[in-house]
Design a protein around this motif. Structure first.
Motif, PDB file in Angstrom:
ATOM      1  N   ALA A   1       2.801  10.088   7.514  1.00  0.00           N
ATOM      2  CA  ALA A   1       1.392  10.705   7.470  1.00  0.00           C
ATOM      3  C   ALA A   1       0.799  10.240   6.164  1.00  0.00           C
ATOM      4  O   ALA A   1       1.573  10.595   5.298  1.00  0.00           O
ATOM      5  N   THR A   2      -0.354   9.974   5.940  1.00  0.00           N
ATOM      6  CA  THR A   2      -0.912   9.766   4.569  1.00  0.00           C
ATOM      7  C   THR A   2      -1.886  11.112   4.279  1.00  0.00           C
ATOM      8  O   THR A   2      -2.111  11.764   5.189  1.00  0.00           O
ATOM      9  N   SER A   3      -2.488  10.941   3.116  1.00  0.00           N
ATOM     10  CA  SER A   3      -3.068  12.015   2.648  1.00  0.00           C
ATOM     11  C   SER A   3      -4.557  11.709   2.240  1.00  0.00           C
ATOM     12  O   SER A   3      -5.305  10.655   2.672  1.00  0.00           O
ATOM     13  N   PHE A   4      -5.271  12.468   1.219  1.00  0.00           N
ATOM     14  CA  PHE A   4      -6.858  12.314   0.909  1.00  0.00           C
ATOM     15  C   PHE A   4      -7.107  11.339   0.045  1.00  0.00           C
ATOM     16  O   PHE A   4      -8.103  10.835  -0.167  1.00  0.00           O
ATOM     17  N   GLU A   5      -5.961  10.815  -0.731  1.00  0.00           N
ATOM     18  CA  GLU A   5      -5.972   9.681  -1.699  1.00  0.00           C
ATOM     19  C   GLU A   5      -4.960   8.516  -0.986  1.00  0.00           C
ATOM     20  O   GLU A   5      -4.108   8.934  -0.365  1.00  0.00           O
ATOM     21  N   LEU A   6      -5.341   7.303  -1.585  1.00  0.00           N
ATOM     22  CA  LEU A   6      -4.703   6.320  -0.926  1.00  0.00           C
ATOM     23  C   LEU A   6      -3.109   6.319  -1.021  1.00  0.00           C
ATOM     24  O   LEU A   6      -2.533   6.670  -2.211  1.00  0.00           O
ATOM     25  N   CYS A   7      -2.219   6.134  -0.004  1.00  0.00           N
ATOM     26  CA  CYS A   7      -0.906   6.285   0.139  1.00  0.00           C
ATOM     27  C   CYS A   7      -0.617   4.861   0.628  1.00  0.00           C
ATOM     28  O   CYS A   7      -0.911   4.390   1.716  1.00  0.00           O
ATOM     29  N   LEU A   8       0.306   4.064  -0.276  1.00  0.00           N
ATOM     30  CA  LEU A   8       0.695   2.793   0.259  1.00  0.00           C
ATOM     31  C   LEU A   8       2.471   2.967   0.093  1.00  0.00           C
ATOM     32  O   LEU A   8       2.799   3.218  -0.686  1.00  0.00           O
ATOM     33  N   LYS A   9       3.099   2.413   1.115  1.00  0.00           N
ATOM     34  CA  LYS A   9       4.882   2.199   1.008  1.00  0.00           C
ATOM     35  C   LYS A   9       4.925   0.821   1.117  1.00  0.00           C
ATOM     36  O   LYS A   9       4.279   0.283   2.294  1.00  0.00           O
ATOM     37  N   ARG A  10       5.929   0.424   0.789  1.00  0.00           N
ATOM     38  CA  ARG A  10       6.538  -1.136   0.747  1.00  0.00           C
ATOM     39  C   ARG A  10       8.080  -1.080   1.042  1.00  0.00           C
ATOM     40  O   ARG A  10       8.814  -0.555   0.413  1.00  0.00           O
ATOM     41  N   GLN A  11       8.550  -2.075   1.708  1.00  0.00           N
ATOM     42  CA  GLN A  11       9.828  -2.645   1.712  1.00  0.00           C
ATOM     43  C   GLN A  11       9.625  -4.286   1.508  1.00  0.00           C
ATOM     44  O   GLN A  11       8.975  -4.829   2.046  1.00  0.00           O
ATOM     45  N   VAL A  12      10.894  -4.601   0.622  1.00  0.00           N
ATOM     46  CA  VAL A  12      10.815  -6.144   0.194  1.00  0.00           C
ATOM     47  C   VAL A  12      12.393  -6.289   0.892  1.00  0.00           C
ATOM     48  O   VAL A  12      13.166  -5.897   0.422  1.00  0.00           O
ATOM     49  N   ILE A  13      12.165  -7.400   1.872  1.00  0.00           N
ATOM     50  CA  ILE A  13      13.344  -7.723   2.511  1.00  0.00           C
ATOM     51  C   ILE A  13      14.089  -8.821   1.901  1.00  0.00           C
ATOM     52  O   ILE A  13      13.196  -9.919   2.026  1.00  0.00           O
ATOM     53  N   ASP A  14      15.236  -8.985   1.492  1.00  0.00           N
ATOM     54  CA  ASP A  14      16.048 -10.190   0.773  1.00  0.00           C
ATOM     55  C   ASP A  14      16.684 -10.903   2.255  1.00  0.00           C
ATOM     56  O   ASP A  14      17.680 -10.229   2.577  1.00  0.00           O
ATOM     57  N   LEU A  15      16.076 -11.805   2.370  1.00  0.00           N
ATOM     58  CA  LEU A  15      16.380 -12.809   3.806  1.00  0.00           C
ATOM     59  C   LEU A  15      17.833 -13.111   3.557  1.00  0.00           C
ATOM     60  O   LEU A  15      18.677 -13.235   4.578  1.00  0.00           O
ATOM     61  N   LEU A  16      18.350 -13.796   2.317  1.00  0.00           N
ATOM     62  CA  LEU A  16      19.573 -14.348   2.176  1.00  0.00           C
ATOM     63  C   LEU A  16      20.526 -13.126   2.168  1.00  0.00           C
ATOM     64  O   LEU A  16      21.822 -13.101   2.880  1.00  0.00           O
ATOM     65  N   GLU A  17      20.306 -11.864   1.786  1.00  0.00           N
ATOM     66  CA  GLU A  17      21.363 -10.716   1.910  1.00  0.00           C
ATOM     67  C   GLU A  17      21.456 -10.457   3.410  1.00  0.00           C
ATOM     68  O   GLU A  17      22.343  -9.609   3.894  1.00  0.00           O
ATOM     69  N   GLU A  18      20.178 -10.398   4.183  1.00  0.00           N
ATOM     70  CA  GLU A  18      20.378 -10.096   5.600  1.00  0.00           C
ATOM     71  C   GLU A  18      20.973 -11.103   6.576  1.00  0.00           C
ATOM     72  O   GLU A  18      21.122 -10.887   7.693  1.00  0.00           O
ATOM     73  N   GLY A  19      21.558 -12.366   5.697  1.00  0.00           N
ATOM     74  CA  GLY A  19      22.472 -13.217   6.212  1.00  0.00           C
ATOM     75  C   GLY A  19      21.805 -14.464   6.988  1.00  0.00           C
ATOM     76  O   GLY A  19      22.620 -15.100   7.494  1.00  0.00           O
ATOM     77  N   PHE A  20      20.667 -14.636   6.425  1.00  0.00           N
ATOM     78  CA  PHE A  20      20.001 -15.956   6.807  1.00  0.00           C
ATOM     79  C   PHE A  20      20.386 -17.115   5.790  1.00  0.00           C
ATOM     80  O   PHE A  20      20.662 -16.626   4.414  1.00  0.00           O
ATOM     81  N   SER A  21      20.541 -18.307   6.175  1.00  0.00           N
ATOM     82  CA  SER A  21      21.086 -19.238   5.435  1.00  0.00           C
ATOM     83  C   SER A  21      19.682 -19.993   4.777  1.00  0.00           C
ATOM     84  O   SER A  21      18.690 -19.842   5.314  1.00  0.00           O
ATOM     85  N   PHE A  22      19.840 -20.908   3.789  1.00  0.00           N
ATOM     86  CA  PHE A  22      18.769 -21.632   3.120  1.00  0.00           C
ATOM     87  C   PHE A  22      18.160 -22.364   4.162  1.00  0.00           C
ATOM     88  O   PHE A  22      17.035 -22.583   4.353  1.00  0.00           O
ATOM     89  N   GLU A  23      19.174 -23.238   4.957  1.00  0.00           N
ATOM     90  CA  GLU A  23      18.831 -24.088   5.902  1.00  0.00           C
ATOM     91  C   GLU A  23      17.897 -23.386   7.106  1.00  0.00           C
ATOM     92  O   GLU A  23      16.900 -24.092   7.447  1.00  0.00           O
ATOM     93  N   GLN A  24      18.270 -22.115   7.655  1.00  0.00           N
ATOM     94  CA  GLN A  24      17.518 -21.537   8.420  1.00  0.00           C
ATOM     95  C   GLN A  24      16.181 -21.098   8.103  1.00  0.00           C
ATOM     96  O   GLN A  24      15.253 -21.558   8.716  1.00  0.00           O
ATOM     97  N   LEU A  25      15.954 -20.702   6.766  1.00  0.00           N
ATOM     98  CA  LEU A  25      14.748 -20.275   6.337  1.00  0.00           C
ATOM     99  C   LEU A  25      13.993 -21.318   5.936  1.00  0.00           C
ATOM    100  O   LEU A  25      12.557 -21.257   6.221  1.00  0.00           O
ATOM    101  N   ASP A  26      14.395 -22.635   5.686  1.00  0.00           N
ATOM    102  CA  ASP A  26      13.523 -23.727   5.240  1.00  0.00           C
ATOM    103  C   ASP A  26      13.192 -24.474   6.409  1.00  0.00           C
ATOM    104  O   ASP A  26      12.479 -25.291   6.348  1.00  0.00           O
ATOM    105  N   ALA A  27      13.665 -24.220   7.760  1.00  0.00           N
ATOM    106  CA  ALA A  27      13.208 -24.773   9.013  1.00  0.00           C
ATOM    107  C   ALA A  27      12.081 -23.901   9.229  1.00  0.00           C
ATOM    108  O   ALA A  27      11.272 -24.169  10.159  1.00  0.00           O
ATOM    109  N   GLN A  28      11.503 -23.159   8.694  1.00  0.00           N
ATOM    110  CA  GLN A  28      10.071 -22.202   8.792  1.00  0.00           C
ATOM    111  C   GLN A  28      10.409 -21.542  10.155  1.00  0.00           C
ATOM    112  O   GLN A  28       9.491 -21.723  11.094  1.00  0.00           O
ATOM    113  N   PRO A  29      11.259 -20.698  10.313  1.00  0.00           N
ATOM    114  CA  PRO A  29      11.247 -19.786  11.546  1.00  0.00           C
ATOM    115  C   PRO A  29       9.933 -19.156  11.684  1.00  0.00           C
ATOM    116  O   PRO A  29       9.632 -18.483  10.679  1.00  0.00           O
ATOM    117  N   PRO A  30       9.624 -18.678  12.931  1.00  0.00           N
ATOM    118  CA  PRO A  30       8.545 -17.927  12.911  1.00  0.00           C
ATOM    119  C   PRO A  30       8.815 -16.560  12.492  1.00  0.00           C
ATOM    120  O   PRO A  30       9.868 -15.921  12.875  1.00  0.00           O
TER     121      PRO A  30
END
Length: 176
Positions: free
Chosen positions: A51-80
């Motif tokens: 739940a957010t409040s009366f002033e702007l509330c934003l939250k973020r996650q930055v996902i490291d795809l290599l750390e998540e197990g994806f390879s350079f080749e998989q990522l460079d193939a532009q998966p959806p």
């Protein structure tokens, strides 16, 4: 099998894994469904929301795809890459919802961005039930290494407390 790369997408672990990029007003809070003046969620298994409040509330996650197990080749193939989020308002107070998702290269430079216009919900004239926003990135070129997912909003009446937009059930899925 594709998996959600966001950690703690519905607040089961309070605000763990989320970077609070804007934490205004009474700040972010995790509440149980359906909450005060709220609506039941449309899928089983989701029992909490942010739940957010009366002033702007934003939250973020930055996902490291290599750390998540994806390879350079998989990522460079532009998966959806499909991103989804659910948001709702309250029965007694208007709110605004914002979302920005970016595909990032190794230097955290934006390759492609999805940033829909902010949505304002007014219970006097809108259906403030849970709504889904979804987008699939494709044909974005090679080099994606990170995904930044940010969302949030605030209430429109500047009431003290957690009367702003509610978010839950977020997901980021890379289809390899």
């Amino acid at each position: 099998m594709a998996r959600n790369l966001l950690k703690n997408p519905s607040g089961e672990e309070q605000l763990e894994f989320w970077e609070l990029t804007e934490n205004g007003g009474s700040q972010w809070k995790v509440e149980d469904m359906p909450g005060d003046c709220g609506y039941d969620f449309c899928h089983d298994g989701v029992t909490k929301y942010f739940a957010t409040s009366f002033e702007l509330c934003l939250k973020r996650q930055v996902i490291d795809l290599l750390e998540e197990g994806f390879s350079f080749e998989q990522l460079d193939a532009q998966p959806p890459v499909t991103v989804e989020d659910w948001y709702s308002g309250r029965k007694d107070c208007g709110c605004t919802y914002r979302m920005t998702v970016c595909l990032l290269d190794e230097n955290h430079e934006v390759i492609q961005e999805f940033k829909p216009d902010p949505v304002t919900l007014d219970p006097d004239c809108d259906n403030c039930f849970w709504k889904q926003v979804s987008h699939t990135f494709s044909n974005y070129g090679p080099g994606m290494r990170y995904i930044s997912f940010e969302h949030g909003g605030q209430d429109t009446k500047f009431w003290d407390g957690w009367f702003g937009v509610r978010v839950t059930g977020s997901s980021v899925i890379v289809e390899v």
